[in-house]
Write an enzyme that holds these catalytic residues in place. Structure first.
Site, PDB file in Angstrom:
ATOM      1  N   GLU A 226     -16.812  26.332  12.969  1.00 12.70           N
ATOM      2  CA  GLU A 226     -15.484  25.950  13.466  1.00 12.70           C
ATOM      3  C   GLU A 226     -14.900  27.227  14.058  1.00 12.70           C
ATOM      4  O   GLU A 226     -14.530  28.136  13.316  1.00 12.70           O
ATOM      5  CB  GLU A 226     -14.656  25.394  12.298  1.00 12.70           C
ATOM      6  N   CYS A 260      -6.513  28.126  15.095  1.00 12.53           N
ATOM      7  CA  CYS A 260      -7.525  27.761  16.094  1.00 12.53           C
ATOM      8  C   CYS A 260      -6.999  26.645  16.988  1.00 12.53           C
ATOM      9  O   CYS A 260      -7.274  26.613  18.176  1.00 12.53           O
ATOM     10  CB  CYS A 260      -8.819  27.360  15.403  1.00 12.53           C
TER      11      CYS A 260
HETATM   12  P1  NDP Z   1     -13.914  36.943  12.322  1.00 14.05           P
HETATM   13  O1  NDP Z   1     -14.660  35.853  12.941  1.00 14.05           O
HETATM   14  O2  NDP Z   1     -14.462  38.315  12.434  1.00 14.05           O
HETATM   15  O3  NDP Z   1     -13.743  36.634  10.730  1.00 14.05           O
HETATM   16  C1  NDP Z   1     -13.934  35.357  10.154  1.00 14.05           C
HETATM   17  C2  NDP Z   1     -14.873  35.487   8.963  1.00 14.05           C
HETATM   18  O4  NDP Z   1     -16.174  35.828   9.417  1.00 14.05           O
HETATM   19  C3  NDP Z   1     -14.480  36.585   7.990  1.00 14.05           C
HETATM   20  O5  NDP Z   1     -14.819  36.177   6.680  1.00 14.05           O
HETATM   21  C4  NDP Z   1     -15.353  37.738   8.422  1.00 14.05           C
HETATM   22  O6  NDP Z   1     -15.545  38.693   7.427  1.00 14.05           O
HETATM   23  C5  NDP Z   1     -16.624  37.007   8.749  1.00 14.05           C
HETATM   24  N1  NDP Z   1     -17.538  37.692   9.641  1.00 14.05           N
HETATM   25  C6  NDP Z   1     -17.259  38.409  10.755  1.00 14.05           C
HETATM   26  N2  NDP Z   1     -18.393  38.819  11.351  1.00 14.05           N
HETATM   27  C7  NDP Z   1     -19.415  38.367  10.585  1.00 14.05           C
HETATM   28  C8  NDP Z   1     -20.838  38.479  10.659  1.00 14.05           C
HETATM   29  N3  NDP Z   1     -21.429  39.124  11.643  1.00 14.05           N
HETATM   30  N4  NDP Z   1     -21.562  37.912   9.701  1.00 14.05           N
HETATM   31  C9  NDP Z   1     -20.969  37.254   8.678  1.00 14.05           C
HETATM   32  N5  NDP Z   1     -19.651  37.103   8.551  1.00 14.05           N
HETATM   33  C10 NDP Z   1     -18.872  37.654   9.497  1.00 14.05           C
HETATM   34  O7  NDP Z   1     -12.451  36.871  12.800  1.00 14.05           O
HETATM   35  P2  NDP Z   1     -11.427  38.089  12.991  1.00 14.05           P
HETATM   36  O8  NDP Z   1     -10.697  38.247  11.735  1.00 14.05           O
HETATM   37  O9  NDP Z   1     -12.077  39.302  13.531  1.00 14.05           O
HETATM   38  O10 NDP Z   1     -10.523  37.460  14.141  1.00 14.05           O
HETATM   39  C11 NDP Z   1     -10.908  37.645  15.487  1.00 14.05           C
HETATM   40  C12 NDP Z   1     -10.715  36.399  16.286  1.00 14.05           C
HETATM   41  O11 NDP Z   1     -11.427  35.309  15.701  1.00 14.05           O
HETATM   42  C13 NDP Z   1      -9.311  35.895  16.381  1.00 14.05           C
HETATM   43  O12 NDP Z   1      -8.574  36.615  17.285  1.00 14.05           O
HETATM   44  C14 NDP Z   1      -9.560  34.458  16.758  1.00 14.05           C
HETATM   45  O13 NDP Z   1      -9.826  34.383  18.118  1.00 14.05           O
HETATM   46  C15 NDP Z   1     -10.788  34.094  15.992  1.00 14.05           C
HETATM   47  N6  NDP Z   1     -10.494  33.411  14.723  1.00 14.05           N
HETATM   48  C16 NDP Z   1     -10.531  32.074  14.700  1.00 14.05           C
HETATM   49  C17 NDP Z   1     -10.211  31.403  13.553  1.00 14.05           C
HETATM   50  C18 NDP Z   1     -10.244  29.930  13.488  1.00 14.05           C
HETATM   51  O14 NDP Z   1      -9.486  29.344  12.722  1.00 14.05           O
HETATM   52  N7  NDP Z   1     -11.123  29.281  14.225  1.00 14.05           N
HETATM   53  C19 NDP Z   1      -9.819  32.102  12.340  1.00 14.05           C
HETATM   54  C20 NDP Z   1      -9.846  33.537  12.456  1.00 14.05           C
HETATM   55  C21 NDP Z   1     -10.170  34.134  13.612  1.00 14.05           C
HETATM   56  P3  NDP Z   1     -14.691  40.059   7.415  1.00 14.05           P
HETATM   57  O15 NDP Z   1     -13.275  39.674   7.310  1.00 14.05           O
HETATM   58  O16 NDP Z   1     -15.187  40.755   6.203  1.00 14.05           O
HETATM   59  O17 NDP Z   1     -15.014  40.752   8.693  1.00 14.05           O
END
Ligand code: NDP
Length: 452
Positions: A226, A260
């Site tokens: 998602e 999102c």
């Molecule tokens: P991320 O996608 O980095 O974080 C979401 C989750 O994924 C966190 O638990 C993060 O862990 C984890 N994660 C990140 N990279 C990896 C990886 N390579 N392998 C495994 N797990 C991973 O979101 P951000 O916080 O950096 O936000 C950046 C952008 O993401 C936002 O600006 C938005 O565009 C989008 N976003 C969308 C969301 C939605 O509801 N669809 C929610 C949040 C963000 P950790 O925190 O430890 O890095």
């Protein structure tokens, strides 16, 4: 080490040790799976309802945790806890019936029976924007089905992820059925690749989604993603433009614009442009921006200073590329992750903002001369999460909504989420569905037994 900060003050909140014993955790949820899957579904459902009750009971303190760690306003934080509770409750009350075996009326056999069976331990990688709701959406259906869960929450949500584990255990969920871990991306990849893990669900950015889906695919494991969105909200006309502007303008700023499915692109007919923009500008300029926990705050901080800086940079790039800044656009000069509520217009195909998701308090307003033009631009995006059409003629609005290339289309509302409705998108917004009966079968073995 996870280090969390309060985005309302910029101060360090707490430090958390990362997991060392990955093997031990995977053994735990594997052992837990053997007993949990054999537990009667009625008992699993009973525990989900008890979890729902516990979320409701601890609404205030759970809400405070996310106000501190990611800056959600208290009423929105408590609303989110209630939403999470409603999801556990819905699966507890409706889930068992949805998992009843089905007999298919297919000839030439005495029996064609389909059962829904769990597949095993799953990893859930969750984001910080709705720390309780996002976990509930993944955990509740899978716990009901009989799968077990390793939760890897966003590192800024260390407090609420621990709270989720605690509340669920206090409500009777066995310790080996749901385990919260603090882990790096490398450790998460190691877990997904491990044969004991049978699937992974991620809510977050496209980058994280692609990285996780790659590891899952290499190891032939199912995944649900998602991801982001740049939802269109198309206004056709309005009985009461004051009310509509207030509703739409505030919807865009809910959770400081970090959802999102927030209506990031607002489409207004040319004849309403001036009236709509004037009202939206007034609304945004008069909002009280401040610390999330302060009474009277209407717009809190973003989740972190880094996230705020990224959004400010996206706005600056848009303006450099020719967009018009109607109001806002800058970081607010005070400790914490604050930004002015912002309106951009004049966005064209050549600009990054035309294609990118802006995850913050920024409304991009497009004007259109014909519905065909509005629908074309609304669909001309890499994303396809949700979209909405607003108008006094519901039938006409519904016809326009039919044309949106999205997973969820709404008329005269935007982004309503209820436990029984499917949630998910198309295109780069991800794949798979959560919630409702659809969320129950993403990680199910839909098993056929045929007797001749
Ligand atoms: P991320 O996608 O980095 O974080 C979401 C989750 O994924 C966190 O638990 C993060 O862990 C984890 N994660 C990140 N990279 C990896 C990886 N390579 N392998 C495994 N797990 C991973 O979101 P951000 O916080 O950096 O936000 C950046 C952008 O993401 C936002 O600006 C938005 O565009 C989008 N976003 C969308 C969301 C939605 O509801 N669809 C929610 C949040 C963000 P950790 O925190 O430890 O890095």
């Amino acid at each position: 080490m996870y280090v969390t900060h309060d985005p309302s003050t910029g101060r360090t909140d707490r430090e958390y040790e990362q997991i060392r014993d990955v093997d031990g955790v995977l053994d735990t949820v594997t052992g837990g799976f053997a007993t949990w899957r054999a537990t009667d579904v009625a008992e699993r459902a009973r525990i989900l309802v008890a979890i729902a009750d516990a979320f409701d009971e601890h609404r205030e303190e759970l809400g405070k945790a996310i106000t501190t760690e990611m800056g959600k306003l208290p009423d929105q934080a408590q609303g989110e806890v209630e939403l999470a509770a409603s999801i556990y409750r819905w699966y507890g009350e409706h889930g068992p019936a949805l998992l009843e075996p089905e007999s298919l009326d297919v000839p030439e056999a005495r029996l064609n029976r389909v059962t829904y069976e769990p597949v095993g331990p799953l990893v859930g990688i969750m984001p910080w924007n709705y720390p309780y709701y996002q976990v509930a959406r993944f955990a509740a259906p899978n716990l009901l089905l009989g799968n077990t869960v390793v939760l890897k929450h966003a590192s800024i949500c260390a407090r609420s992820s621990a709270a989720i584990e605690k509340v669920q255990r206090a409500a009777g969920l066995p310790e080996d059925v749901f385990v919260n871990v603090y882990a790096s991306s490398d450790t998460v990849a190691e877990m997904i690749a491990d044969p004991r893990i049978k699937g992974v669900s991620l809510t977050g950015s496209e980058g994280a989604g692609a990285a996780v889906a790659t590891v899952a695919a290499e190891n032939l494991k199912p995944s649900v993603l998602e991801l982001g969105g740049s939802d269109p909200l198309i206004i056709l006309d309005a009985d009461d433009l004051d009310e509509l502007t207030e509703t739409v303008g505030r919807a865009r700023l809910s959770n400081c614009g970090q959802a999102c499915n927030s209506p990031k692109r607002i489409f207004v007919p040319t004849q309403l442009e001036e009236d709509f923009l004037g009202r939206l500008k007034n609304l945004y300029e008069e909002l009280t921006v401040g610390p999330a926990a302060d009474e009277g705050t209407e717009l809190g901080p973003l989740s972190s200073e880094d996230a705020r800086d990224d959004v400010v940079e996206q706005v600056e790039t848009a303006v450099r590329q020719g967009a018009t800044l109607v109001t806002g656009g800058a970081a607010i000069d005070r400790p914490g992750a604050f930004m002015q509520p912002t309106i951009l217009t004049g966005i064209t195909e050549e600009m990054d903002a035309y294609r990118e998701e802006i995850f913050g308090p920024v409304a991009m307003v497009y004007t259109y001369d014909s519905i065909d033009e509005a629908v074309r631009i609304a669909n001309d995006t890499p994303f396809g999460l949700s979209g909405s059409v607003w108008g006094t003629d519901t039938e006409r609005a519904s016809e326009v909504a039919e044309r949106l290339e999205v997973g969820m289309a709404y008329v005269n509302e935007h982004g309503t989420t209820l436990p029984g409705l499917p949630f998910g998108g198309v295109k780069r917004s991800g794949y798979g569905r959560e919630l409702g009966r659809w969320g129950l079968t993403e990680f199910a073995n839909v098993r056929l037994q045929r007797v001749s």
